[in-house]
Design a protein around this motif. Structure first.
Motif, PDB file in Angstrom:
ATOM      1  N   LYS A   1      15.540 -32.761 -38.154  1.00 27.52           N
ATOM      2  CA  LYS A   1      15.036 -32.279 -36.875  1.00 27.52           C
ATOM      3  C   LYS A   1      15.967 -32.754 -35.781  1.00 27.52           C
ATOM      4  CE  LYS A   1      12.048 -30.561 -33.971  1.00 27.52           C
ATOM      5  NZ  LYS A   1      11.745 -29.128 -33.972  1.00 27.52           N
TER       6      LYS A   1
ATOM      7  N   PHE B   1      16.547 -32.452 -31.401  1.00 27.37           N
ATOM      8  CA  PHE B   1      16.096 -31.980 -30.098  1.00 27.37           C
ATOM      9  C   PHE B   1      17.345 -31.771 -29.268  1.00 27.37           C
ATOM     10  CE2 PHE B   1      12.296 -34.496 -31.309  1.00 27.37           C
ATOM     11  CZ  PHE B   1      11.435 -33.424 -31.395  1.00 27.37           C
TER      12      PHE B   1
ATOM     13  N   LEU C   1      20.354 -33.973 -29.771  1.00 25.99           N
ATOM     14  CA  LEU C   1      19.968 -35.256 -30.338  1.00 25.99           C
ATOM     15  C   LEU C   1      19.433 -35.089 -31.760  1.00 25.99           C
ATOM     16  CD1 LEU C   1      19.907 -38.048 -29.066  1.00 25.99           C
ATOM     17  CD2 LEU C   1      17.492 -37.705 -28.664  1.00 25.99           C
TER      18      LEU C   1
ATOM     19  N   VAL D   1      17.482 -36.374 -34.553  1.00 25.81           N
ATOM     20  CA  VAL D   1      16.473 -37.415 -34.698  1.00 25.81           C
ATOM     21  C   VAL D   1      16.232 -37.730 -36.171  1.00 25.81           C
ATOM     22  CG1 VAL D   1      14.112 -38.071 -34.201  1.00 25.81           C
ATOM     23  CG2 VAL D   1      15.404 -36.743 -32.545  1.00 25.81           C
TER      24      VAL D   1
ATOM     25  N   GLY E   1      11.697 -45.464 -31.286  1.00 23.26           N
ATOM     26  CA  GLY E   1      12.732 -44.481 -31.045  1.00 23.26           C
ATOM     27  C   GLY E   1      13.399 -43.984 -32.309  1.00 23.26           C
TER      28      GLY E   1
ATOM     29  N   THR F   1       7.215 -40.841 -34.951  1.00 27.16           N
ATOM     30  CA  THR F   1       6.200 -39.922 -34.463  1.00 27.16           C
ATOM     31  C   THR F   1       6.618 -38.476 -34.729  1.00 27.16           C
ATOM     32  OG1 THR F   1       5.451 -41.490 -32.832  1.00 27.16           O
ATOM     33  CG2 THR F   1       4.921 -39.210 -32.419  1.00 27.16           C
ATOM     34  N   THR F   2       7.911 -38.206 -34.618  1.00 26.13           N
ATOM     35  CA  THR F   2       8.394 -36.858 -34.907  1.00 26.13           C
ATOM     36  C   THR F   2       8.061 -36.471 -36.348  1.00 26.13           C
ATOM     37  OG1 THR F   2      10.177 -37.215 -33.349  1.00 26.13           O
ATOM     38  CG2 THR F   2      10.428 -35.376 -34.857  1.00 26.13           C
TER      39      THR F   2
ATOM     40  N   ARG G   1       4.419 -35.619 -36.523  1.00 29.23           N
ATOM     41  CA  ARG G   1       4.100 -34.351 -35.865  1.00 29.23           C
ATOM     42  C   ARG G   1       4.548 -33.156 -36.704  1.00 29.23           C
ATOM     43  NH1 ARG G   1       2.601 -34.085 -30.794  1.00 29.23           N
ATOM     44  NH2 ARG G   1       3.743 -32.153 -30.550  1.00 29.23           N
TER      45      ARG G   1
ATOM     46  N   PHE H   1       2.445 -29.804 -35.749  1.00 26.71           N
ATOM     47  CA  PHE H   1       2.554 -29.609 -34.297  1.00 26.71           C
ATOM     48  C   PHE H   1       3.986 -29.314 -33.919  1.00 26.71           C
ATOM     49  CE2 PHE H   1      -0.810 -33.077 -34.466  1.00 26.71           C
ATOM     50  CZ  PHE H   1      -1.790 -32.150 -34.756  1.00 26.71           C
ATOM     51  N   ASP H   2       4.881 -29.563 -34.853  1.00 27.01           N
ATOM     52  CA  ASP H   2       6.294 -29.432 -34.606  1.00 27.01           C
ATOM     53  C   ASP H   2       6.899 -28.826 -35.864  1.00 27.01           C
ATOM     54  OD1 ASP H   2       8.173 -29.904 -32.720  1.00 27.01           O
ATOM     55  OD2 ASP H   2       7.813 -32.057 -32.636  1.00 27.01           O
TER      56      ASP H   2
ATOM     57  N   VAL I   1      13.858 -40.303 -26.520  1.00 29.81           N
ATOM     58  CA  VAL I   1      13.029 -39.251 -27.107  1.00 29.81           C
ATOM     59  C   VAL I   1      11.574 -39.643 -27.107  1.00 29.81           C
ATOM     60  CG1 VAL I   1      12.508 -37.996 -29.193  1.00 29.81           C
ATOM     61  CG2 VAL I   1      14.872 -38.478 -28.582  1.00 29.81           C
ATOM     62  N   GLU I   2      11.321 -40.844 -27.584  1.00 30.85           N
ATOM     63  CA  GLU I   2       9.916 -41.205 -27.688  1.00 30.85           C
ATOM     64  C   GLU I   2       9.285 -41.394 -26.321  1.00 30.85           C
ATOM     65  OE1 GLU I   2       8.638 -42.547 -31.926  1.00 30.85           O
ATOM     66  OE2 GLU I   2       8.638 -44.132 -30.434  1.00 30.85           O
TER      67      GLU I   2
ATOM     68  N   PRO J   1       7.011 -36.579 -27.533  1.00 30.53           N
ATOM     69  CA  PRO J   1       7.310 -35.427 -28.358  1.00 30.53           C
ATOM     70  C   PRO J   1       6.645 -34.164 -27.833  1.00 30.53           C
ATOM     71  CG  PRO J   1       6.044 -37.083 -29.565  1.00 30.53           C
ATOM     72  CD  PRO J   1       6.346 -37.657 -28.243  1.00 30.53           C
ATOM     73  N   ALA J   2       5.501 -34.324 -27.194  1.00 29.99           N
ATOM     74  CA  ALA J   2       4.796 -33.136 -26.731  1.00 29.99           C
ATOM     75  C   ALA J   2       5.652 -32.323 -25.771  1.00 29.99           C
ATOM     76  CB  ALA J   2       3.497 -33.529 -26.049  1.00 29.99           C
TER      77      ALA J   2
ATOM     78  N   LEU K   1       9.003 -32.292 -25.553  1.00 31.69           N
ATOM     79  CA  LEU K   1      10.217 -31.740 -26.124  1.00 31.69           C
ATOM     80  C   LEU K   1       9.939 -30.748 -27.233  1.00 31.69           C
ATOM     81  CD1 LEU K   1      12.511 -34.848 -26.321  1.00 31.69           C
ATOM     82  CD2 LEU K   1      12.909 -32.763 -25.049  1.00 31.69           C
ATOM     83  N   ALA K   2       8.862 -31.013 -27.957  1.00 28.30           N
ATOM     84  CA  ALA K   2       8.643 -30.290 -29.191  1.00 28.30           C
ATOM     85  C   ALA K   2       8.623 -28.788 -28.982  1.00 28.30           C
ATOM     86  CB  ALA K   2       7.323 -30.734 -29.806  1.00 28.30           C
ATOM     87  N   GLN K   3       8.031 -28.398 -27.890  1.00 30.15           N
ATOM     88  CA  GLN K   3       7.772 -26.984 -27.725  1.00 30.15           C
ATOM     89  C   GLN K   3       8.977 -26.257 -27.146  1.00 30.15           C
ATOM     90  OE1 GLN K   3       4.610 -26.345 -28.585  1.00 30.15           O
ATOM     91  NE2 GLN K   3       3.424 -28.173 -28.124  1.00 30.15           N
ATOM     92  N   ARG K   4       9.969 -27.012 -26.715  1.00 30.94           N
ATOM     93  CA  ARG K   4      10.987 -26.374 -25.917  1.00 30.94           C
ATOM     94  C   ARG K   4      11.745 -25.242 -26.610  1.00 30.94           C
ATOM     95  NH1 ARG K   4      15.186 -30.025 -23.057  1.00 30.94           N
ATOM     96  NH2 ARG K   4      13.435 -30.939 -21.993  1.00 30.94           N
TER      97      ARG K   4
END
Lengths: 357, 529
Positions: free
Chosen positions: A11, A13, A16, A18, A39, A43-44, A47, A52-53, B8-9, B13-14, B16-19
């Motif tokens: 994954k 972003f 970045l 992650v 960091g 959590t990623t 999710r 959710f992701d 990031v954290e 995440p909410a 960034l996640a959707q972007r």
């Protein structure tokens, strides 16, 4: 059988990266901790598992069903994955009962739903609090309601995101053991995220260490502590000494002596070459007589912990290196400034050194 | 590596996640809503092109336009600044001090939002016939529109973390320094948002300025339309569009990168109330003066006019029932439509933040700065062109016009409630096996319901008192309360005008009161997460 399998999860972003290929298996009924510095993308991972992701690449399999293969994803509501976010996230406009019963659909079988809610509330030790509203509960109580809510639908896996991080230290231990107890009694497969190594080591059956976007090692806590597979894992697991050495016919030569190498996982140490050696604090012997030891130094800190003392020794001739950490008996008097000799006792864990430590 | 990852954290995440992807349906709906809202702008541009530069130039570059510009700009700047100060101070007194009777004040201070601007200015002119021009306009408008700042600031103060003020005090800042450097900082975005609405509303105001004989672009646009037809009116409107754009850009620029972050999600502590001590009489007097000027004067004048008129106001009363009925008939559907249309725009901008969704959101505010007459003319133009004029002077077109004009107000309210409803709750709900639509119904809508009601109330209140678009679009031989008021007022039948003003206020007080109550009850953070 595994309740949850993750393979090659990636994954990013924007620019970045992650997650760079997460592989993880969570056996049915296990309590697995996903441990990593803050960091690191823990959590990623959760999710993505919960839906959710989306993963950029890799697969997620829940109870034998692929729920995300990097292209197609199964909607969160169809995954049978329970999710308990950090602060519990109770629905503020619903009573505790309504919160717990939320996933039960309700209308079809009201009586049975109600009985189930009562059962769950009892299980988490909140029987009788059903009519209350979330803001009337303490943090620990909210956490337990969130747990009951997730358990209500009998999910294949329950994900907990830093479940105890928002509680204060005193409550933390109590809530943790309550939650663990509830989860074990429910027979739930659990994956929880934490950055606290003590929490992970003390409560999980399996600990997966997430470093640099990959699972560096996943093993039972004892195994992990005894035989970390890389210096990164070792360093993250707590106060340890990593020193340079050289392999020499099955042993390793260091400034602290020539030491036996532990033979974990069936691999023999290389016959020669540079090494990184892990010396645990309890493997260091500190003597008042500098002359008798291979290494000399000066005590720079001593932390009294009751039955033992953790001392930090700055070795002579190497002022830039971090001080050596040793654990000695509590009755030893080692004041700051004392000149001491240091020697290590094997067997130690050692890895070939292919880069700087 | 580690330093970048930590970010990031923290962003969460909410966010960034959707972007990466915008959901197609939602984006398309939002785009359609925004496209509809930009119709008046398209109309103005089309008309300007048709008119041609040689015709535009003399209208734009004449002494008179410059004086209009000066009038409009100085009024907007001064009133917006005054509203920001009065609204913020009043909100702080009610929310953060031990002001006696704060529940009553909370309602009284909001209530002026229910009194139409032209009724306020009508009342003032009755009281002081000499009142006119710039000072009159500043006085009247400040007290007519400051609630647009008061409401969001009060809500924001209620949600702000009181610990920040305490930390500031512990770091050696006095109470006043704390107010400036911490409290104002916490509610900065609310002040800006409220000021934005105030500025745009001022740009589009017609009735109040007409009564006060103060000439701005909007009053002049209507006059030009009546005397010379839509073409010069359109030209002047273009300048007004530029002004609105300038306001939006200024607001965007002063918004900056700052954001409000709460670090302690579970803290459920009510704000500490400052002791006013000896300042208490001053604070009370201040609130009383604001309420007296904003409510007392129009109410008093209307009552005294009615008493003086006695039975002579009866002729006007004959059409009262029909006017009330039509007013509600046109305003209420507009409230519903605008609020529903605001949902996709708010969801897109909050749940899927991107450059595009921000542009959509900002773009939709532009319409608020346009005079009703321009929106009406645009709708007439397009309906004639594409619908063969079948909707001209129909109820449908009027409702559409209202919905468009006051859409930004609905958006503000709906957006605020969506922001209150944490995305995490929706995620949890889905992980419990509920489908998207079920989650919307059981979790999101109950949480944002008050915001939807507020959106409806705001649009309803404004539509109730709309004048220029109504005069152009109203179906033949029907009257609304505001057109009747205007007709009587213009012809000097003040007693009968007062009757209509009283009925308008009566109709507006209920949603106005509801607004005040909603903001008063807005949950504190502790109970929302």
């Amino acid at each position: 059988m595994n309740a949850l399998e993750v393979a090659g999860l990636e994954k990013r972003f924007d620019a970045l990266e992650v997650l760079r290929g997460i592989d993880l298996a969570v056996p049915v009924g296990s309590f697995t901790a996903l441990l990593g510095p803050s960091g690191s993308g823990k959590t990623t991972v959760l999710r993505i598992l919960a839906g959710f992701d989306r993963a950029d690449r890799g697969t997620v399999t829940v109870e034998g069903t692929v729920v995300d293969d990097g292209q197609r994803v199964l909607a969160p509501e169809r995954r049978r994955i329970g999710y308990v976010p950090q602060e519990g996230a109770l629905f503020p406009h619903m009573s505790v009962e309504k919160n717990v019963g939320f996933g039960l659909g309700g209308r079809r079988d009201r009586a049975r739903g109600k009985a189930r809610v009562g059962e769950l509330l009892e299980m988490v030790g909140l029987a009788g609090l059903g009519p209350r509203y979330p803001h009337q509960l303490s943090g620990g109580q909210q956490q337990r309601v969130a747990l009951a809510r997730a358990l209500a639908v009998s999910p294949g896996v329950i994900l907990l995101d830093e479940p105890f991080a928002s509680l204060d230290a005193e409550m933390r231990a109590a809530v943790r053991s309550d939650v663990l107890d509830v989860l074990r009694r429910a027979g739930a497969t659990t994956l929880f995220v934490t950055h606290d190594q003590d929490e992970a080591l003390s409560s999980a059956d399996q600990v997966a260490v997430l470093v640099g976007g990959r699972i560096a090692q996943a093993a039972a806590p004892r195994e992990l502590y005894a035989r970390p597979t890389s210096p990164e894992v070792a360093r993250f697991l707590g106060a340890m000494n990593l020193v340079a050495g050289t392999f020499e016919a099955g042993r390793v030569r260091t400034d602290l002596g020539v030491l036996d190498v532990e033979r974990g996982q069936g691999t023999a140490p290389p016959a020669t070459g540079p090494a990184v050696v892990l010396v645990r604090p309890e493997q260091l012997e500190v003597s008042d007589d500098p002359a008798s030891a291979p290494r000399h130094g000066e005590v720079v800190a001593a932390e009294f912990l009751g039955h033992d003392v953790v001392v930090r020794v700055r070795a002579e001739g190497d002022p830039s290196a971090p001080p050596l950490v040793a654990r000695v008996a509590g009755n030893r008097l080692l004041a700051v400034g004392t000149r001491v000799g240091v020697r290590a006792e094997g067997p130690v864990v050692a890895w070939p050194r292919d880069r700087e430590i | 590596m580690t330093t970048t990852e930590v970010r990031v954290e923290r962003i969460g995440p909410a966010a960034l996640a959707q972007r990466p992807r915008l959901p197609f349906g939602l984006t398309a709906t939002t785009a359609a809503v925004v496209a509809l809202l930009t119709l008046p702008l398209v109309f103005l541009i089309l008309q300007a092109v048709q008119t041609g530069w040689s015709q535009l130039r003399p209208v734009l570059f004449r002494q008179f336009t410059v004086s209009l510009l000066w009038n409009t700009v100085r009024l907007t700047v001064v009133v917006t600044a005054l509203c920001a100060v009065i609204g913020t101070l009043a909100a702080w007194l009610v929310e953060r001090t031990d002001l006696p009777g704060r529940r009553l004040w909370a309602v009284l201070l909001v209530l002026p939002i229910a009194v139409p601007d032209f009724v306020v200015s009508f009342g003032w002119v009755q009281l002081a016939p000499g009142l006119s021009g710039f000072p009159g306009a500043v006085l009247v408008m400040t007290f007519a529109v400051y609630p647009f700042v008061y409401l969001p600031v009060a809500a924001s103060l209620r949600r702000a973390d009181p610990a920040e003020e305490e930390v500031a005090r512990s770091l050696g800042l006095g109470p006043i320094a704390t107010f400036w450097r911490v409290t104002v900082g916490q509610v900065r975005l609310a002040i800006l948002g409220g000021s934005l609405i105030v500025a745009l509303v001022l740009l589009a105001e017609y009735g109040a300025f007409e009564i006060l004989r103060y000439r701005t672009f909007t009053t002049e646009i209507y006059t030009e339309y009546l005397n010379f037809g839509p073409s010069t009116a359109g030209t002047l409107s273009l300048v007004l569009v530029m002004l609105s754009l300038a306001v939006l850009v200024a607001e965007g620029a002063s918004r900056g990168g700052g954001r409000v972050a709460r670090t302690a999600p579970m803290a459920a502590r009510p704000p500490v109330r400052h002791q006013l001590g000896r300042g208490r009489p001053v604070a009370l007097a201040g609130c009383a003066v604001v309420v007296a000027l904003a409510l007392g004067v129009p109410f008093g004048e209307i009552v005294s006019l009615l008493a003086r008129a006695g039975r002579s106001s009866l002729p006007g009363a004959a059409s009262l029932g029909s006017a009330v009925w039509h007013t509600v008939l046109y305003s209420a559907p507009a409230g519903v439509i605008a609020t529903l249309a605001a949902i996709p725009v708010a969801v897109l901008s909050l749940r899927h933040p991107s450059r595009l969704s921000r542009l959509f959101e900002k773009g939709s505010y532009l319409v608020l700065g346009l005079p009703g007459i321009v929106i009406a003319l645009a709708l007439v133009f397009f309906s004639e062109r594409y619908l063969a004029g079948s909707l001209y002077q129909s109820a449908v077109l009027l409702v559409v016009a209202y919905s468009m004009m006051f859409f930004p107000l609905a958006l503000v309210a709906v957006r605020a409630s969506f922001a209150q409803s944490p995305v995490r709750l929706e995620e949890v709900a889905r992980s419990l096996g509920r489908r998207r639509i079920e989650v919307l119904w059981w979790v999101t809508l109950p949480l944002i319901a008050p915001g939807l009601a507020v959106g409806f109330c705001l649009v309803f209140l404004e539509a109730l008192t709309e004048l220029t678009a109504t005069l152009v679009l109203i179906p033949p031989s029907t009257e609304t309360l505001s057109t009747q008021f205007w007709a009587f007022q213009t012809n000097g039948y003040y007693g009968q005008a007062a009757l209509y003003a009283a009925v308008i206020i009566g109709l507006a007080v209920i949603p106005g009161y509801a607004l005040g109550r909603w903001f008063d009850r807005l949950p504190s953070v502790g109970s929302t997460t």
